[in-house]
Design an enzyme around this catalytic site. Structure first.
Site, PDB file in Angstrom:
ATOM      1  CG  HIS A 253      77.208 -71.574 -62.167  1.00 49.55           C
ATOM      2  ND1 HIS A 253      77.390 -70.352 -61.525  1.00 49.55           N
ATOM      3  CD2 HIS A 253      75.964 -72.001 -61.822  1.00 49.55           C
ATOM      4  CE1 HIS A 253      76.310 -70.075 -60.825  1.00 49.55           C
ATOM      5  NE2 HIS A 253      75.417 -71.047 -60.989  1.00 49.55           N
ATOM      6  CG  ASP A 255      71.581 -72.533 -62.229  1.00 51.66           C
ATOM      7  OD1 ASP A 255      72.701 -72.370 -61.692  1.00 51.66           O
ATOM      8  OD2 ASP A 255      70.644 -71.723 -62.102  1.00 51.66           O
ATOM      9  CG  HIS A 309      73.836 -67.576 -63.784  1.00 55.08           C
ATOM     10  ND1 HIS A 309      73.495 -68.673 -64.565  1.00 55.08           N
ATOM     11  CD2 HIS A 309      73.560 -67.946 -62.501  1.00 55.08           C
ATOM     12  CE1 HIS A 309      73.041 -69.646 -63.798  1.00 55.08           C
ATOM     13  NE2 HIS A 309      73.080 -69.238 -62.543  1.00 55.08           N
ATOM     14  NE  ARG A 319      73.131 -60.908 -54.529  1.00 54.59           N
ATOM     15  CZ  ARG A 319      73.059 -62.062 -55.191  1.00 54.59           C
ATOM     16  NH1 ARG A 319      73.962 -63.010 -54.969  1.00 54.59           N
ATOM     17  NH2 ARG A 319      72.101 -62.282 -56.072  1.00 54.59           N
TER      18      ARG A 319
END
Length: 385
Positions: A253, A255, A309, A319
């Protein structure tokens, strides 16, 4: 507490909207519940989280060489440092929109506390986390994957998002949000993130000065535009997955926001699509990862890029990341400065407000690399109806 948006929008009928089941918004009232404490141990992950072969992750992605920008000398007024930082940022933003900043002035203890409270929240039982449940169409609250919105290609993650506003007389609103949603036990939790968001807002305004310089406009232009920002803070938690080669922590996607300031823990997972391949940005606890979003791409008249990204997961270690999404005040019109528009560089995108684009991505379109293009087409269609 979602950011106020336009409440109704016509249906989208563009060729880039995804009508197929895997990408459309769910409206059947039923949703799969992503309980990380259970699913992290399952060897057969649910079909909803298995991505198509051409989108499955490459866990050995080569490292992306992103510039390391020293903000210390720039923010102190050193003219030589300003020129060098401006050059580094300009080159990166024209190519892929990602760079790192160090000597940023954010207290390391505050960053550590913010990471610790990510653990505090996401280790709670699901029923406790659901006290802050995010409603469909809203941008704030707790979300267990995208189970309430989509029926497949789901991300392997949990998130907690909340609004930050830099307007005057709003200095305690994050503390109040957590007190109201989670109870008195979360008072310190709210205080930490109130302080963290204020630090992120200050940092983002400094970065906006740098972006203004790099684009050849005044240092003050974008700083003033975002001075009373109405932004979003998001805590990301990616639990281990026993089949990490089948799923993604966050799908590909761009942002839709203006600027993302991300702090990663020491577990890698961020990947950026550059030169037709996925490349990783390795963790650096002393640095923030900064990337351009669609809204700033429009503000730069397309000179700077909002880049595709994603995040990958692993089978052993959770994470965590802290993402501050800088957004303009709701009534600000997104339009590029006159220095960036001329006969050789005509306007690429129409004027819009951030709530219009936010509503578009929350209720009508799953953010991807074509979000701004599809949104622009929709605005053009609307102007002729």
């Amino acid at each position: 507490m979602a950011i106020d948006c336009i409440k109704t929008m016509p249906s989208i009928t563009t060729p880039h909207h995804h009508p197929k089941d895997q990408d459309q918004c769910k409206d059947d009232g039923k949703s799969f519940v992503f309980d990380a404490q259970v699913l992290r141990h399952q060897t057969n992950i649910p079909q909803q989280f298995i991505w198509p072969d051409h989108e499955k992750p490459n866990t050995n992605a080569p490292e992306l060489q992103v510039p390391l920008v020293d903000l210390g000398d720039f923010l102190s007024g050193n003219p030589v440092a300003a020129v060098e930082a401006s050059r580094l940022v300009g080159e990166a933003c024209k190519k892929h929109g990602f760079f790192l900043v160090v000597n940023h002035g954010v207290d390391k203890t505050l960053i550590a506390h913010a990471h610790n409270y990510v653990d505090t929240f996401f280790k709670l039982p699901l029923s406790e986390k659901q006290k802050a449940q995010r409603k469909i169409g809203e941008s704030c609250g707790y979300a267990s994957s995208f189970t309430g919105r989509f029926s497949s290609k789901l991300p392997w993650k949990e998130t907690l998002s909340f609004r930050y506003t830099a307007e005057e007389n709003s200095s305690k609103h994050i503390e109040e949000y957590f007190h109201n949603r989670m109870g008195e036990d979360f008072a310190e939790f709210g205080t930490v993130y109130q302080d963290y968001c204020e630090a992120m807002s200050t940092l983002s305004l400094g970065i906006m000065e740098l972006l203004g310089m790099s684009l050849g406009v005044s240092r003050e232009h974008f700083r003033e535009f975002f001075n009373e920002n109405d932004s979003i803070m998001r805590l990301n938690y990616y639990p281990p997955c026993q089949k990490p080669d089948l799923t993604l922590g966050t799908g590909p996607h761009c942002d839709p926001t203006s600027l993302t300031i991300l702090h990663q823990d020491q577990v890698g997972g961020l990947q950026v699509f550059v030169d037709n391949e996925w490349r990783s940005i390795n963790p650096n606890f002393d640095a923030f990862v900064v990337n351009i979003g669609d809204t700033f791409m429009a503000l730069s008249n397309g000179i700077y890029r909002s880049c595709l990204h994603r995040a990958v997961v692993n089978s052993q270690t959770p994470r965590k990341s802290l993402a501050f999404f800088l957004c303009p005040k709701n009534d600000k019109m997104v339009t590029p400065p006159h220095e960036l528009v001329d006969t050789c560089n005509p306007r690429i995108y129409p004027d819009f407000t951030w709530p219009m684009l936010l509503e578009f991505t929350q209720k009508h379109y799953r953010a991807d690399m074509k979000t701004l293009e599809v949104f622009t087409n929709w605005l053009h269609q609307r102007s002729f109806t």
